[in-house]
Structure formats: C-alpha cells, structure tokens
Design a protein around this motif. Structure first.
Motif, mmCIF file in Angstrom:
data_model
loop_
_atom_site.group_PDB
_atom_site.id
_atom_site.type_symbol
_atom_site.label_atom_id
_atom_site.label_comp_id
_atom_site.label_asym_id
_atom_site.label_seq_id
_atom_site.Cartn_x
_atom_site.Cartn_y
_atom_site.Cartn_z
ATOM 1 N N ARG A 6 -44.826 -2.696 7.751
ATOM 2 C CA ARG A 6 -44.070 -2.163 6.614
ATOM 3 C C ARG A 6 -43.395 -3.235 5.768
ATOM 4 O O ARG A 6 -43.204 -3.061 4.591
ATOM 5 C CB ARG A 6 -43.053 -1.141 7.101
ATOM 6 C CG ARG A 6 -41.972 -1.732 7.943
ATOM 7 C CD ARG A 6 -41.046 -0.649 8.509
ATOM 8 N NE ARG A 6 -40.651 -1.062 9.838
ATOM 9 C CZ ARG A 6 -41.199 -0.609 10.950
ATOM 10 N NH1 ARG A 6 -42.100 0.315 10.921
ATOM 11 N NH2 ARG A 6 -40.814 -1.083 12.113
ATOM 12 N N ALA A 28 -44.851 -4.671 2.254
ATOM 13 C CA ALA A 28 -44.789 -3.966 0.969
ATOM 14 C C ALA A 28 -44.106 -4.862 -0.072
ATOM 15 O O ALA A 28 -43.334 -5.762 0.269
ATOM 16 C CB ALA A 28 -44.014 -2.665 1.125
ATOM 17 N N ARG A 29 -44.394 -4.601 -1.333
ATOM 18 C CA ARG A 29 -43.827 -5.405 -2.421
ATOM 19 C C ARG A 29 -42.339 -5.142 -2.605
ATOM 20 O O ARG A 29 -41.863 -4.030 -2.465
ATOM 21 C CB ARG A 29 -44.540 -5.098 -3.725
ATOM 22 C CG ARG A 29 -45.964 -5.559 -3.722
ATOM 23 C CD ARG A 29 -46.541 -5.404 -5.091
ATOM 24 N NE ARG A 29 -47.987 -5.601 -5.058
ATOM 25 C CZ ARG A 29 -48.741 -5.567 -6.120
ATOM 26 N NH1 ARG A 29 -48.225 -5.327 -7.306
ATOM 27 N NH2 ARG A 29 -50.047 -5.763 -6.016
ATOM 28 N N CYS A 32 -49.332 -0.274 -0.762
ATOM 29 C CA CYS A 32 -48.582 -1.030 0.244
ATOM 30 C C CYS A 32 -48.475 -0.197 1.523
ATOM 31 O O CYS A 32 -48.610 1.021 1.490
ATOM 32 C CB CYS A 32 -47.190 -1.344 -0.286
ATOM 33 S SG CYS A 32 -47.196 -2.491 -1.674
ATOM 34 N N CYS A 77 -45.412 4.275 -3.316
ATOM 35 C CA CYS A 77 -46.088 3.092 -3.848
ATOM 36 C C CYS A 77 -47.175 3.475 -4.849
ATOM 37 O O CYS A 77 -48.032 4.294 -4.562
ATOM 38 C CB CYS A 77 -46.697 2.288 -2.702
ATOM 39 S SG CYS A 77 -47.553 0.800 -3.239
ATOM 40 N N HIS A 104 -49.017 0.918 -6.235
ATOM 41 C CA HIS A 104 -49.880 -0.254 -6.289
ATOM 42 C C HIS A 104 -51.295 0.087 -5.829
ATOM 43 O O HIS A 104 -51.499 0.982 -5.033
ATOM 44 C CB HIS A 104 -49.321 -1.379 -5.407
ATOM 45 C CG HIS A 104 -47.975 -1.822 -5.839
ATOM 46 N ND1 HIS A 104 -46.874 -1.657 -5.050
ATOM 47 C CD2 HIS A 104 -47.547 -2.409 -6.974
ATOM 48 C CE1 HIS A 104 -45.818 -2.130 -5.679
ATOM 49 N NE2 HIS A 104 -46.196 -2.585 -6.846
ATOM 50 N N CYS A 141 -41.140 -1.317 -1.959
ATOM 51 C CA CYS A 141 -41.680 -0.160 -2.665
ATOM 52 C C CYS A 141 -41.952 1.029 -1.743
ATOM 53 O O CYS A 141 -42.120 2.140 -2.222
ATOM 54 C CB CYS A 141 -42.929 -0.527 -3.453
ATOM 55 S SG CYS A 141 -44.358 -0.867 -2.464
ATOM 56 N N ASN A 142 -41.950 0.822 -0.445
ATOM 57 C CA ASN A 142 -42.133 1.941 0.489
ATOM 58 C C ASN A 142 -40.801 2.556 0.912
ATOM 59 O O ASN A 142 -40.755 3.398 1.798
ATOM 60 C CB ASN A 142 -42.945 1.493 1.711
ATOM 61 C CG ASN A 142 -42.317 0.336 2.451
ATOM 62 O OD1 ASN A 142 -41.211 -0.090 2.152
ATOM 63 N ND2 ASN A 142 -43.033 -0.192 3.427
#
Length: 66
Positions: free
Chosen positions: A16, A19-20, A8, A2, A4, A34-35
């Motif tokens: 979890r 996350a985005r 995240c 990530c 960000h 994204c993770n």
C-alpha cells in the motif's frame, strides 16, 4: 479512490505504501497517499478504516552487507 493508470495498490494491499503521494506535509511528518493511507515519516501508517500499522523499519542496508 485512485484514478491513475495502472491503479495504485489499495489500502488493504501489502504494498500500500507504493501508492502515489497526493499531499505532503514534511514539516508535520506525514503524507497522504492516493489510496487514502496516511504515511508517517517513521514508517507508521493510518489506514482509511482508522486502523494503524506500527512503524516497520528494518535494519540499515549497510548493516546487512557486513
């Protein structure tokens, strides 16, 4: 993974799924976070290490009010 700011949650964190989303395939029923977690529409998850999390839907919110 990530990039960000604020980062995240990691794939190992209990939150979890917060996350985005970086790729979404609603016609196939999954999204890539994204993770590295693949989140399925039934709330099941596939983690980057290959392990799985079973779907974890709770009772409907309107049922909890009654």
């Amino acid at each position: 993974m990530c990039q960000h700011q604020i980062p995240c949650p990691s794939a190992e964190a209990t939150d979890r799924d917060a996350a985005r989303v970086i790729a979404c395939f609603p016609e196939q029923g999954w999204s890539l976070l994204c993770n590295g977690v693949i989140l399925f529409e039934d709330t099941g998850e596939l983690l980057p290490d290959g392990s799985t999390i079973a779907p974890h839907r709770g009772p409907a919110r309107h049922a909890l009010v009654a």
